[in-house]
Structures are given as C-alpha cells and as structure tokens.
Design a protein around this motif. Structure first.
Motif, mmCIF file in Angstrom:
data_model
loop_
_atom_site.group_PDB
_atom_site.id
_atom_site.type_symbol
_atom_site.label_atom_id
_atom_site.label_comp_id
_atom_site.label_asym_id
_atom_site.label_seq_id
_atom_site.Cartn_x
_atom_site.Cartn_y
_atom_site.Cartn_z
ATOM 1 N N PHE A 1 11.379 32.853 15.982
ATOM 2 C CA PHE A 1 13.250 31.986 16.687
ATOM 3 C C PHE A 1 13.429 33.041 18.075
ATOM 4 C CE2 PHE A 1 12.938 32.273 12.172
ATOM 5 C CZ PHE A 1 14.066 31.477 12.014
ATOM 6 N N TRP A 2 12.930 33.331 18.799
ATOM 7 C CA TRP A 2 13.339 33.409 20.249
ATOM 8 C C TRP A 2 13.641 32.231 21.221
ATOM 9 C CZ3 TRP A 2 13.508 37.749 22.857
ATOM 10 C CH2 TRP A 2 13.679 38.855 22.710
ATOM 11 N N LEU A 3 13.505 30.937 20.927
ATOM 12 C CA LEU A 3 13.704 29.678 21.184
ATOM 13 C C LEU A 3 15.581 29.595 21.133
ATOM 14 C CD1 LEU A 3 10.784 27.786 20.121
ATOM 15 C CD2 LEU A 3 11.271 28.713 22.057
ATOM 16 N N SER A 4 16.356 30.350 19.457
ATOM 17 C CA SER A 4 17.051 30.286 19.387
ATOM 18 C C SER A 4 18.205 30.321 20.489
ATOM 19 C CB SER A 4 17.766 30.868 18.724
ATOM 20 O OG SER A 4 17.100 32.648 18.134
ATOM 21 N N PHE A 5 17.544 30.943 21.331
ATOM 22 C CA PHE A 5 18.484 31.906 22.882
ATOM 23 C C PHE A 5 18.822 30.648 23.178
ATOM 24 C CE2 PHE A 5 17.006 35.840 21.776
ATOM 25 C CZ PHE A 5 17.738 36.536 21.105
ATOM 26 N N GLN A 6 17.787 29.725 23.578
ATOM 27 C CA GLN A 6 17.740 28.526 24.863
ATOM 28 C C GLN A 6 18.851 27.192 24.070
ATOM 29 O OE1 GLN A 6 14.079 29.441 25.164
ATOM 30 N NE2 GLN A 6 13.670 26.605 25.118
ATOM 31 N N TYR A 7 18.267 27.214 22.591
ATOM 32 C CA TYR A 7 18.888 26.170 21.825
ATOM 33 C C TYR A 7 19.960 26.291 21.775
ATOM 34 C CZ TYR A 7 14.542 23.227 20.170
ATOM 35 O OH TYR A 7 13.336 22.340 21.066
ATOM 36 N N GLY A 8 20.621 27.235 21.481
ATOM 37 C CA GLY A 8 22.179 28.636 21.344
ATOM 38 C C GLY A 8 23.181 28.023 22.309
ATOM 39 N N ILE A 9 22.456 28.008 23.163
ATOM 40 C CA ILE A 9 23.777 28.174 24.095
ATOM 41 C C ILE A 9 23.643 27.256 25.184
ATOM 42 C CG2 ILE A 9 23.718 29.067 27.107
ATOM 43 C CD1 ILE A 9 22.090 31.745 26.198
ATOM 44 N N PHE A 10 22.786 25.714 25.001
ATOM 45 C CA PHE A 10 22.631 24.446 24.705
ATOM 46 C C PHE A 10 23.769 23.555 24.022
ATOM 47 C CE2 PHE A 10 21.766 20.605 26.932
ATOM 48 C CZ PHE A 10 20.996 20.308 28.397
ATOM 49 N N GLY A 11 23.033 24.238 22.483
ATOM 50 C CA GLY A 11 24.299 23.653 22.068
ATOM 51 C C GLY A 11 25.347 23.874 21.926
ATOM 52 N N ILE A 12 25.963 24.875 22.517
ATOM 53 C CA ILE A 12 27.115 25.186 22.796
ATOM 54 C C ILE A 12 28.203 24.165 23.879
ATOM 55 C CG2 ILE A 12 29.244 26.930 23.408
ATOM 56 C CD1 ILE A 12 27.179 28.358 21.761
#
Length: 562
Positions: free
Chosen positions: A434-445
């Motif tokens: 779930f550390w990957l969620s930061f890069q995925y979340g921001i790029f999703g926005i």
C-alpha cells in the motif's frame, strides 16, 4: 407552406434524438468494455513474465508497445468514422475484432499447448505459439483502438451545439464518460484481477471477453436514439489541398484585408462544415485561399478561408499534443514497473491477500468520488470566480494534471528507495504494497484532469468534420508516451550499463527487481518539469477557435445512417 411544415416536422423529430438518454448507451459500453481492458493493462505484464516467460524488461516493453499501438490505431477509427462510416458502425465493426481477439487471448491462456517452456532468454515463445500470440495482440490493438477513436465523439455528437449551454453539456459529458470507464476499471482491477491471480488466467480473460460483448450489444440497441451528424470529405484530403495550394502560391502575398480571401456562401457550404472566421496565425497558409486571376474556383486550385482555418486549428493543436507525451510516459511506468514492484512487497491486510495488480483500484476509487465532486462543487465555485462556463479552461485543467504527474514520479522514486532498503536489510519482511498507493493515487487525480481536459479540448476545438480524428489525438498522446517509455527503458539501460561501476543498468533485473528503478523515476520527474515549462509556453500561445456561428445553433444533424 408545405415545405415549412416538413421542415418543422423534421426538426421536431430531430429533437427527440440525442441528449443524455442516447449517451447512456455510450456510457454502458465504456464501462463494460473497460472491465477487461483495464484488468489486462494491470496484469498483462505479469502474464507475459510468469506464464509466457518473457524477461522483465521485455514484458514491460511488450505491454507498453501494445498499449501504444492501441492508442495509435485510434486514429484509424477516428478517420473512418469522420469520412466513411458513422461512429456507431465504426464502433461495432472494430468492436467485433476486439471480441474475437479477446477470445483468442482466452484460448491461449487456457491451452497449455500454446504456452512456451522456460528458456532463460528474453523471449521463449516461438513458431505457431508466437504467431497465435502476436496475431491476437495485433487484432486486439486494432479493435480496441478503433473503438477508442470513435466512441467518445459518438457521445459528444448527442449533446454539442455552439452555445454556452452546449459547452457546459459537453464538459459534463466527458466527465461522465471518464467516470463510466473508471467504474468499469474498478470492477476490472478488483474482481477480474482477483480471478486472474487466484483462480486462472483464462477465466479472467473470459470475463473480459463477455463483458465487452455485452457492451457492444448495448451500444447497438441505442441506435434508434442516436443523432448522426453529416459526414464531410476526407479530413486528410482537405489538409493536403491546403498544403499543396499554399506551396503553389508561395510567391504570392496574402491581401492586407482578409475579406479578399476566397470563401463560399452559406448555401454552397457542405452541411458537415461550419464556417470559421479568419485568424492571423500561420499567414503562409492564407495563400491557399488566394484565387488567381483567370482561375476557376476548384479543389486543388483554391481553398476556402474555412478550409485553411481548419488546418490552422489542427496545427495549433500539435504543440499541445506533444506537450502531454511525457506525462503518458510516466503513466506507462505505473502499469509496468510499479506492478512488478508490488509483486515484491507485502500484499496482506491482516489475513486477506490483496492482489498486487489491483493497486490501481486506489486511484480509481478516489477518481470515482472526485469526478462528481469536481462536477457539482468545483465547477460551480470556479465558474463564479472565472466566469468561464466550465470553471477553468481545458488547457488549465491539463496543466494541473501535468503538475500532479511530477509529484507522483517523485514519490514513486522515494517509495522504491524504501522498498529496496527494506529488501536488503530484512528480505523476509518487505514493506506493505500500500506504499504504492501514494504514487497511484496522485497520478490518478492527474489523469482525471488531463484526460478529460484533452478530450474536451480536441473535440470542441476540432473542425466539425474532424471531431473523431481530433479526439483521437488524446489517445495519440498516450501512444507516443507508451512508445517513448520503451525507448527510454532501452536507452537508459544501455547507457547506464556502460557508465555504472557495476556494469549493470538502472533497470537491470536483479532477483526479479530492477536495479535502480528509483533513479529512472526521478529522471522522468526532472524531464516532466522541463516539459511543464514547455507546455505552459504553448498553452499561453494557443488561441481558442471562435466559430462564426457561436451565437447560432449548429446545423442540425440528420438522423439517418448517412
């Protein structure tokens, strides 16, 4: 009097078609087709690596090349639907190819006889097995690309008119179109990916095949409700005519008064064409609208001001198109190397094993909430401040996405450092996936801002007879981004292998892990900063198209099949 009554009855019939009721069928296909498409994007790199025994970098490049080809071939669908076949039939023809290709992928995943034996090389698949694989991939790219080139514009045709209200409806449409693809993507990266990772690959591919098939049936059922704009001449032919005539007239000087340039009357104008007033940019192209003395007004001898302006519009779009390529190169990493990162991290939440390839559900979930929030909260608030019908302009929206993509790549490098350090110190206890969620979340926005901004920008700014082709520029940017990713991977690996003391490239595979992936992420972040400056320059330079009929209703499309 009879003629007037006929016109009124036709107009009344036309108003019963189109609108959001017709768009619902488009949204249905966008959601159902994306279930399998997004699931495949999330897991294909693992399928290539662990089932078909491609090496790590070859698997990543194969996926990015496939995605790049899908987006590149969207131009084919856009061109055909603008010129030869209406957008609905274009979607159904290419959709049938996509369904057949998905069935072939399912068959290969099911049949052990079509799997290669491990060989330790970059590619182990050969002969008939390779032929079957690459045939299915090429057919899938052609089918999915053709659909992407025509489907967004099919929905836009149901709403758009040259008015303030039409502009608001169009902006809302692309928000809901993206939301539809996101909802399908959420099902894909959760349910279908779970099936792939825990049951069998072929069951996951089979589900994607069936949902796509149902989606195209739903799209076909909406035919009685669709509004079909009249199609014009080939966009490429019109562009070629302007270029050829302007070169032929290169020694002539454009008149000081642009009213002296050649233009036709509204009665003589093609129904698919809307008049565009003259602009001062690219004056060289104005020479194509100079009617020589003693010359008849014929194609290839003179072009109308509107035809010249259409080429100017497309030319102005090109810097915007190329300024978004780097962002899509960054996105390619989230679908390849970040998925492989997650495969080496702790996937458990308590006793539940979270499928690594389902990590993209995090930004998709955020986006499913943010899009309605953006539509109902941000847009009305921004509209009061800026006075713009959509709150902010399309190019401002794209700019926000580019900034967020830089932040995402920077964080991706930091997370990779943390993952690698833990793997070295305590390999039995990796950090949480779930550390990957930061890069995925921001790029999703970032993706939410950029994709919708580009789709609306290319559709609204495009000449009326080139809207599918122009909308495909969004996917063309994605295509270049994916191909550039493959080029960067090969070049970075080659160069760093020569200069590194270890003689191993940044992306050299060490225990199924790229050697210095964090440096690659930061390289892309720095490159994205330079690209942002380039984008700001071109976005400031761009002049939005102003139609001569902005205060009038666009010519009412026919309801026939054309």
């Amino acid at each position: 009097m009879v003629d007037k009554n006929v016109d009124m009855s036709l107009s009344s019939a036309s108003t019963k078609k189109g609108g959001y009721r017709a768009c619902m069928f488009v949204f249905g296909l966008a959601s159902l087709e994306n279930i399998g498409f997004v699931a495949n994007m999330s897991t294909m790199v693992l399928y290539f690596h662990y089932v078909l025994y491609f090496s790590l970098s070859t698997s990543a490049n194969l996926l990015t090349n496939f995605m790049g080809t899908v987006c590149l071939l969207s131009l084919v669908g856009g061109f055909i639907s603008d010129t030869y076949i209406n957008r609905l039939y274009t979607c159904l023809i290419f959709g049938s190819m996509e369904v057949v290709a998905l069935a072939m992928v399912t068959i290969q995943a099911y049949s052990k006889n079509l799997h290669p034996d491990p060989c330790g090389k970059s590619s182990c698949i050969q002969g008939g097995k390779a032929l079957f694989l690459y045939t299915s991939i090429i057919l899938l790219a052609l089918g999915a690309g053709g659909v992407k080139g025509a489907l967004p514009a099919l929905g836009g045709d149901q709403l758009y008119r040259n008015s303030v209200e039409g502009g608001k409806a169009l902006a809302s449409y692309f928000n809901w179109y993206l939301l539809s693809t996101i909802l399908g993507g959420i099902v894909g990266v959760t349910g279908v990916v779970w099936v792939n990772m825990n049951k069998s690959w072929y069951w996951g591919f089979f589900i994607g095949t069936m949902t796509a098939l149902v989606g195209f049936v739903i799209l076909a059922l909406g035919k009685p409700f669709y509004r079909f704009p009249p199609r014009g001449n080939s966009p490429l032919l019109k562009i070629a005519q302007v270029i050829v005539v302007s070169i032929r007239n290169r020694h002539l000087s454009p008149p000081v008064n642009p009213d002296q340039l050649y233009e036709i009357s509204e009665k003589a104008r093609d129904p698919s064409e809307e008049k565009i007033p003259h602009s001062d940019q690219f004056r060289f192209l104005d020479k194509a609208a100079i009617l020589r003395d003693g010359t008849n007004a014929e194609p290839w001898k003179v072009c109308t001001v509107t035809q010249v302006e259409e080429v100017k519009v497309l030319t102005r779009m090109l810097p915007i198109l190329f300024s978004t390529v780097i962002m899509n190169t960054c996105m390619a990493q989230l679908q390849t190397f970040s998925v492989l990162q997650g495969y080496l991290m702790d996937p458990y939440i308590g006793s539940f094993k979270f499928p690594t390839a389902s990590i993209p559900v995090i930004p998709l979930f955020f986006m499913s909430i943010l899009i309605p929030t953006y539509q109902f909260v941000f847009v009305p608030f921004a509209r009061k401040i800026t006075g713009h019908p959509t709150g902010i302009t399309q190019l401002q929206r794209v700019g926000v996405g580019l900034v967020l993509s830089i932040i995402s790549m920077s964080i991706a490098g930091m997370v990779e450092v943390k993952r690698r350090n833990r793997a070295i110190k305590d390999p039995l206890h990796p950090i949480s996936v779930f550390w990957l969620s930061f890069q995925y979340g921001i790029f999703g926005i970032a993706d939410m801002f950029t994709v919708v901004g580009l789709l609306e920008f290319f559709y609204k700014e495009a000449p009326s007879g080139m809207r599918s082709l122009s909308t495909s520029f969004t996917w063309l940017s994605l295509s270049f981004g994916y191909f550039l990713s493959s080029i960067f991977v090969n070049i970075i690996n080659s160069v760093t292998r020569r200069i590194a003391p270890s003689k191993q490239g940044w992306l050299h595979e060490t225990n199924h892990s790229p050697n210095n992936l964090n440096l690659f992420y930061w390289f892309l972040a720095v490159l994205s900063c330079l690209n942002l400056a380039n984008y700001v320059f071109w976005a400031s330079w761009y002049k939005y198209k102003k139609n001569d009929s902005e205060l009038k209703t666009e010519a009412e499309p026919t309801d026939g099949q054309n």
